[in-house]
Design a protein around this motif. Sequence first.
Motif, PDB file in Angstrom:
ATOM      1  N   VAL A  43       0.988  -0.888  -0.077  1.00 15.78           N
ATOM      2  CA  VAL A  43      -0.364   0.045  -0.067  1.00 15.78           C
ATOM      3  C   VAL A  43       1.216   1.246   0.366  1.00 15.78           C
ATOM      4  O   VAL A  43       1.870   1.162   0.579  1.00 15.78           O
ATOM      5  N   HIS A  44       0.450   1.898  -1.603  1.00 15.68           N
ATOM      6  CA  HIS A  44       2.030   3.249  -1.267  1.00 15.68           C
ATOM      7  C   HIS A  44       1.191   4.200   0.049  1.00 15.68           C
ATOM      8  O   HIS A  44       0.101   4.177  -0.513  1.00 15.68           O
ATOM      9  N   ARG A  45       2.148   5.446   0.074  1.00 19.34           N
ATOM     10  CA  ARG A  45       1.561   6.470   1.074  1.00 19.34           C
ATOM     11  C   ARG A  45       0.210   6.880   0.107  1.00 19.34           C
ATOM     12  O   ARG A  45      -0.207   7.040   1.202  1.00 19.34           O
ATOM     13  N   ALA A  48      -2.836   4.960   0.533  1.00 17.52           N
ATOM     14  CA  ALA A  48      -3.361   5.596   1.600  1.00 17.52           C
ATOM     15  C   ALA A  48      -4.252   7.267   2.643  1.00 17.52           C
ATOM     16  O   ALA A  48      -5.287   6.884   3.601  1.00 17.52           O
ATOM     17  N   LYS A  49      -3.190   7.865   1.945  1.00 16.81           N
ATOM     18  CA  LYS A  49      -3.810   9.194   2.363  1.00 16.81           C
ATOM     19  C   LYS A  49      -5.163   9.407   1.548  1.00 16.81           C
ATOM     20  O   LYS A  49      -5.840   9.821   2.136  1.00 16.81           O
ATOM     21  N   PRO A  58      -7.227  10.658  10.324  1.00 17.36           N
ATOM     22  CA  PRO A  58      -5.785  10.996   9.841  1.00 17.36           C
ATOM     23  C   PRO A  58      -5.113   9.411   9.096  1.00 17.36           C
ATOM     24  O   PRO A  58      -5.256   8.645   9.894  1.00 17.36           O
ATOM     25  N   LEU A  59      -4.097  10.799   8.812  1.00 20.80           N
ATOM     26  CA  LEU A  59      -3.000   8.871   7.954  1.00 20.80           C
ATOM     27  C   LEU A  59      -2.166   8.750   8.651  1.00 20.80           C
ATOM     28  O   LEU A  59      -1.804   7.386   8.861  1.00 20.80           O
ATOM     29  N   SER A  60      -1.534   9.012   9.995  1.00 15.97           N
ATOM     30  CA  SER A  60      -0.891   8.256  11.342  1.00 15.97           C
ATOM     31  C   SER A  60      -2.175   7.244  11.326  1.00 15.97           C
ATOM     32  O   SER A  60      -1.440   5.932  12.038  1.00 15.97           O
ATOM     33  N   LYS A  61      -3.475   7.144  11.283  1.00 22.18           N
ATOM     34  CA  LYS A  61      -3.913   5.822  12.331  1.00 22.18           C
ATOM     35  C   LYS A  61      -3.862   4.787  11.139  1.00 22.18           C
ATOM     36  O   LYS A  61      -4.393   4.100  11.239  1.00 22.18           O
ATOM     37  N   TYR A  63      -1.714   4.657   9.006  1.00 24.27           N
ATOM     38  CA  TYR A  63      -0.402   4.055   8.978  1.00 24.27           C
ATOM     39  C   TYR A  63      -0.139   3.380  10.169  1.00 24.27           C
ATOM     40  O   TYR A  63       0.689   1.973  10.177  1.00 24.27           O
ATOM     41  N   ASP A  64      -0.956   3.357  10.972  1.00 17.41           N
ATOM     42  CA  ASP A  64      -0.674   2.206  12.147  1.00 17.41           C
ATOM     43  C   ASP A  64      -1.344   0.780  11.592  1.00 17.41           C
ATOM     44  O   ASP A  64      -0.443  -0.106  11.868  1.00 17.41           O
ATOM     45  N   LEU A  66      -1.781  -0.828   9.121  1.00 10.96           N
ATOM     46  CA  LEU A  66      -0.975  -0.696   8.011  1.00 10.96           C
ATOM     47  C   LEU A  66       0.059  -1.479   8.585  1.00 10.96           C
ATOM     48  O   LEU A  66       0.988  -1.905   8.047  1.00 10.96           O
ATOM     49  N   THR A  67       0.706  -0.414   9.481  1.00 10.27           N
ATOM     50  CA  THR A  67       2.127  -1.559  10.306  1.00 10.27           C
ATOM     51  C   THR A  67       1.793  -2.255  11.538  1.00 10.27           C
ATOM     52  O   THR A  67       2.674  -2.686  12.287  1.00 10.27           O
ATOM     53  N   TYR A  69      -0.439  -4.757  10.954  1.00  8.29           N
ATOM     54  CA  TYR A  69      -0.984  -6.210  10.936  1.00  8.29           C
ATOM     55  C   TYR A  69      -0.093  -6.859   9.818  1.00  8.29           C
ATOM     56  O   TYR A  69       1.050  -6.276   9.373  1.00  8.29           O
ATOM     57  N   THR A  74       3.976  -1.969   3.448  1.00 12.51           N
ATOM     58  CA  THR A  74       3.726  -0.182   2.877  1.00 12.51           C
ATOM     59  C   THR A  74       5.375  -0.057   2.017  1.00 12.51           C
ATOM     60  O   THR A  74       5.690   0.993   1.098  1.00 12.51           O
TER      61      THR A  74
END
Lengths: 166, 581
Positions: A43-45, A48-49, A58-61, A63-64, A66-67, A69, A74
Amino acid sequence: MKDFMNELRKEQVLKIIKEKGATKENLLTILLTIQEASGRNYVHREWAKWVAEELGLPLSKVYDVLTFYAMFSTKPRGKYVLEICHSAPCHVAKSAAVVQMFTEELGIKMGETTADNLFTLQYTSCVGACDIGPVVKIGEKVYGNLTRDKVAQIIQTYREGASCLN
Amino acid sequence: MQKMAKTKNKLVTVTINGEQITVPAGTTILEAAKQAGFKIPTLCHHPDLKPRATCRLCLVEVKGQRRLQTACNTPVREGNEIITNSAEVREARKTILELILADHPQDCLKCSRNQNCELQKLADEYQIRENPFVVSAKNLPLEDSNPAIVRDMNKCVKCGRCVEVCQEIQQVGAINTANRSLAYGISTAFEEELADSTCTYCGQCVTVCPVGALKEKDDTARVWQALNNPELHVVVQTAPAVRVALGEEFGQKPGSITTGKMIAALKRLGFAKVFDTNFTADLTIIEESRELLKRLKDKGDLPLLTSCSPGWINFIEKMYPELLKHVSTCKSPQQMFGALAKTYYADKAQIPAEKIFVVSIMPCTAKKYECTRPEMKSSGYQDVDVVLTTRELAQMIKQSGLDFAALPEAEYDEPFGVSTGAATIFGATGGVMEAALRTVYETVAGKTLEDLDFKMVRGLDGIKEATVDLAGKKVKVAVANGLGNAKILLEMIKAGKCKYHFIEIMACPGGCIGGGGQPFGATKADKEKRLESLYAIDKKSKLRKSHENLAVTQVYDDFLRKTLDIYAHELLHTYYSDRKH
C-alpha cells in the motif's frame, strides 16, 4: 517520483473505497483490496492518504493499521508473497529446510524480492495447517508436505502464471 | 435532578493499606489512594488525559484478585482491600522500571530533561542502581529539521501521552502509535518528518512528554551569541502568558506574577531594551476591531476568525484551507512587534534596522516557526530573529546565576512598554475576544462600557459563546481553545451552520497560558491559577481598553499614518497559504 502511478490510479483507489463502503469499519478490507490490486502486494503512502481522506481518518491512524498487521506492507513486494510458516509444528517438520529450498530456488534471502518482482519470501506464523506441515502460504492458498520437487513445481507453476491447485 | 442526586450520593467504601476511605463510585484506585494519603507511582498516566495503562508502574494488590491491578484505570469497588506498597508490588514496579530503562539511553547528564524527568525521578525513588537486563540502546536519528520541535525517539518510553493529546485533544493526528512488538513506537505517518505531516507545532505533545523524547528546538545559544555581539542592539519582547508561568521554573506557585522580576532578569542578561508584546496586543485589537466592523458593515466573510495563535494558523492552513478567507489578516502581536521594532523603533532610536536583533519570549513552540515564515519580513529583514520559550528563558536565567526570587522589580522600556489590561488577557482563552469586545463596543455604541468583564468568554471550557448588543445589533461571538474544539466550529462554518460573527481560536487548551513552551508538569488546576493571575493583572490595570493606550495612538500618529497606507498595512497585516496536507 510518482512510481505509484504505474500501479494504481486515484480513480481505481476511489472505486475500491466506494465498493467496500467509505466507513471506518471497512478500513481493513479496503486496504487489503488495494494491496491486492496493486499487483505488488503493498500500500503506497499516496493510496493510504486517499483512503484516510475518504474515511475521515488521520493518515497516522491508517499507518498504524498498516504497520500493525503483518499481512500489510508499505513497501513494494513481489506479485506473489511466499509465506513460510515458522511456528512450532512446522519447525519440527523442518521448515528450515523448506526455507533453504525456496532461497536456493529463487536466489534470494528471506525478506527479499526476486529481480523480476515476481516473488517475495517471508515468514508467517501458524496458518492452521499443521497436519500437512511444513507449509507455505501464497495468497489464499496453502501448500503442505513440501519437498524439493514440490517447491520447484510450485515456483514453476506461478512463473507460468497459472494458478495451481493443491 | 433526582437521578443526579442519586448518582452523586453513590459512595464506595474501601480499605487502602488498612485505612478505610469512602469515595464516590467510579473513583480510580489511584485517585482514592491519593485521597487516603498514598502516592502510587505513574509514568504514562497524566491527570488531564484519558488513562492508557500502558506503563504498568501503578500496579497494586487487590485482595481476591489473582493478578496485580493497574491503579490508574481501575475503579474502586465496594469492600476492596487494596495494598499499594507490599514487597510484591514494589518488586514488580522495580522490574518494570528496569525493563523501561533497559530500552533507554543512559545519558541523563546530556539530556534536556535532566533533573526534570519523570523516569529519572522514579528510577531514583526505586533505587535502580544495577540493571539486570541487557541495556539495548537504540541509535535512531534525531529529528530536528523543523524550527520548533525536536524528536528524539531513542528516549521515548512509549507512554502514549503525546498521541493522546495529538489525536484526541488537538485532533491534529500528526503522531500515532505504529508497528508492534519490539518495533512498537510513536511515529508520524510513513515516518515522514513533522514538517511534512499535519503537525501544527503547537507543542502540546512536548508539555506532556515525561522524558526528553520531545522538546523545543533550543535557541538559547543563538541569543547568547547575539547578546555577546557588540555590533548588535538586542531587544526582547515578552508575551503576556510568560509572566504568570515563569515563576514555576524557580519553585514559585503556579500563577505567581513575576512581571517585574522577569524584566529585571532580562535586563541583567544584557538585553538593551525590554519591551512588552502587550503593546502590540493592544495594536492588534485596534486593527482587528476595525476589520471586524468593516466585515460587519460590508457583509464581508463572516465569521471573522482571530489570527494570534500560530499553531492555529498552521492547523487551518493544513486542514481547512478553504476557510482561510475567514481568518483575520492581522499579524500576531509577536510579528507586529518585530515589524515595528525594525522600522518605527529603528527610526526613533536612530539605529539601523540591520543592527537590531529581536528576541521574543513566548509560551509557545509554534512561534518559533511563525517568525521564520518567509512573509514575516516586512521590515526588509526577518522581523523577529529568535523565539525562546518560557522554559528556555528560565534556562538562561539559571545559567547566569541570577537569584530570581531576590531580583528587584523592574519596568518595561519605552516606546513599547505601555499596555492595557485588555492586552494582558490575550494570554488567556477568551482574552482576545474580551479585549476586542471592549473596544468594538465603545467604538460602535459611542459610550463608555460600564461592565468590562465579559465573564461568558472566560474559563477553561472548550467552547464558549456570548451575544453582545452593539448599538442594537446583536453580535454573536464564540471562543474555542484546543484545536479539537476549533475543529467543531470549523465544521459548523463548512456546513453553513455557523451563527457566529466573530470567533477567537487558540491552539492550546487554556490559551497561551497552556502553551507548548510553558513550564513542564502543569495540570488543569495549575493553568487555572495562571488564568486567574492574568485577570487579576487586568483588574488592577489603570487602563483596561486597548483604544485607551496612548502609546499605540502615538505610533499611528507619528508613524503609521505618515507612511504609505500600503506599507503600514504590510507591517501589520499578513496573508495565508493553502498548505493542504
